[in-house]
Enzyme design. Sequence first.
Site, PDB file in Angstrom:
ATOM      1  N   SER A  75      -4.274   2.635  -8.496  1.00  0.00           N
ATOM      2  CA  SER A  75      -5.207   3.360  -7.833  1.00  0.00           C
ATOM      3  C   SER A  75      -5.873   2.966  -6.747  1.00  0.00           C
ATOM      4  CB  SER A  75      -6.263   3.981  -9.161  1.00  0.00           C
ATOM      5  OG  SER A  75      -7.095   2.802  -9.132  1.00  0.00           O
ATOM      6  N   LYS A  76      -6.521   3.737  -6.221  1.00  0.00           N
ATOM      7  CA  LYS A  76      -7.214   3.437  -4.967  1.00  0.00           C
ATOM      8  C   LYS A  76      -7.993   2.072  -5.071  1.00  0.00           C
ATOM      9  CE  LYS A  76      -8.681   5.833  -0.764  1.00  0.00           C
ATOM     10  NZ  LYS A  76      -8.856   6.628   0.113  1.00  0.00           N
TER      11      LYS A  76
END
Length: 488
Positions: A253-254
């Site tokens: 994920s980011k």
Amino acid sequence: MARTPRPDITGPARVRFAPSPTGSLHVGGARTALFNWLIARNTGGTFVLRLEDTDAERSTGESEAEILRCLTWLGLDWDEGPFRQSERGAVYAAAVDRLRETRAIYPAYETDEELEAQRVAARADKKAPVVRGQRDRTPEEIAAFEAEGRRPAWRFAVDVAGETVIDDYVRGPVTFSHGAIEDFVVVRSDGSPTYNLAAAVDDLEMGITHVVRGEDHISNTPKQMMVIRALGGETPAYAHIPLILGPDKKRLSKRHGAASVEDLEAAGFLPRAAVNALALLGWSFDDKTTMFTVPELVDGFSITRVSKSPAIFDMTKLKVINGRHLRLMSAPEFEEALVGWLRQTGYLEGKDEALVRASAPLVKRKISTFAEYDDLAGWLFRPLEIEPEAWDVLMRDVKHSIQVIGGGLGRLESLPEWTPEAVKDALQDQLHVMGEAARDFLEPQRIAVTGRTVSTGTYESLALLGREESFARYRSTLGRLAEQWAAA
Ligand code: GLU
């Protein structure tokens, strides 16, 4: 027992990248696209681009445009397409007709409640919650349902006693017993084709020879193989490539620094370095090489060297790879790429472009992504501001800092010319005169003008900043230090 690996793909392979246009192009999708593209290029084959946009609610034109833009940015050019499943309704309708004629599929009138009851009963029986419709409805029953307004979903009549084996390039033979595979829907009750139907029909119709996709699709594969076989076709070969996780072994994920191609772009990566790094997510050439140019990847890539364990996306390693690609660039190429990126991100606005260009050779030695430019050279464009860590360095011994900075300034003031070499010679000489160790003398000089512990080198920084501005900064720093000294 060790399995004899499948021999490598020999071409020409027809491969496809089939993203669903429901968001940005995430790192996993880009890696799938890259592996397919590499196979097409190294076997002299064909790279087909297909947009799986049958989910009308979630598919958007913006997402499609973004995916194409990111593929282009990465340099992954496609040979055929982009095809859109939303425009291929007639192809699916024809396939459904054929499946209906051979009774490979049947109309299922079960309601959601009835299907749920089947699942509950199966679970109670400790069996997989597999649903099936009633396959042998009489024409009267069907007429009665239709009269009630029930519309059927069309389900595939799975041969429950059989099994399907995927001879997977990455995972080896994977066997699915059909008892655990539901009679999957191929046409929804609203008449729309499902992903499993459209993907299978397209892979067959488009003559795809190798399907390379994420491991998360493996449970769809036996279903798609059944559809292809029911249509009288030959199944392609499959390769299911491993998941991508962050260093903490959680889904990427980011938080891990980047999750999409857009994030990599925004972080200042070069497309060639992004491609290099994406290739290493699950694939390796040997156990040590990490630097590859795109042509080297095309030559060296082999699906037989893709691992089945999850790939770890590590931003720190990515930055190292990017830095090495940056340092391989020629000075003019680096300067143009840097300026281009800074312009695109709006950083150049209101700044002296000539100064940015002049700083390029200095930052090239240290920078790992363009996004670090401001950290290294941003001080050039701002009034002197000494960051706390840098100030702490000077404050360790205020008296000494005043002596060496004052000594440096005095010597530089008498310099007739202002070039990196002249500045270097003067400061080197001064440090010997003062009997100082290089680091103890030079770091305070650099902090005095850049205000930072990490920046471009001392001599070049001074030369870039220019004589008058350098002196002004020296004096301002000395003034602040003198205040501290007086207060102490
Ligand atoms: N459209 C699917 C996805 O984006 C890919 C399906 C496939 O490659 O077969 O996950």
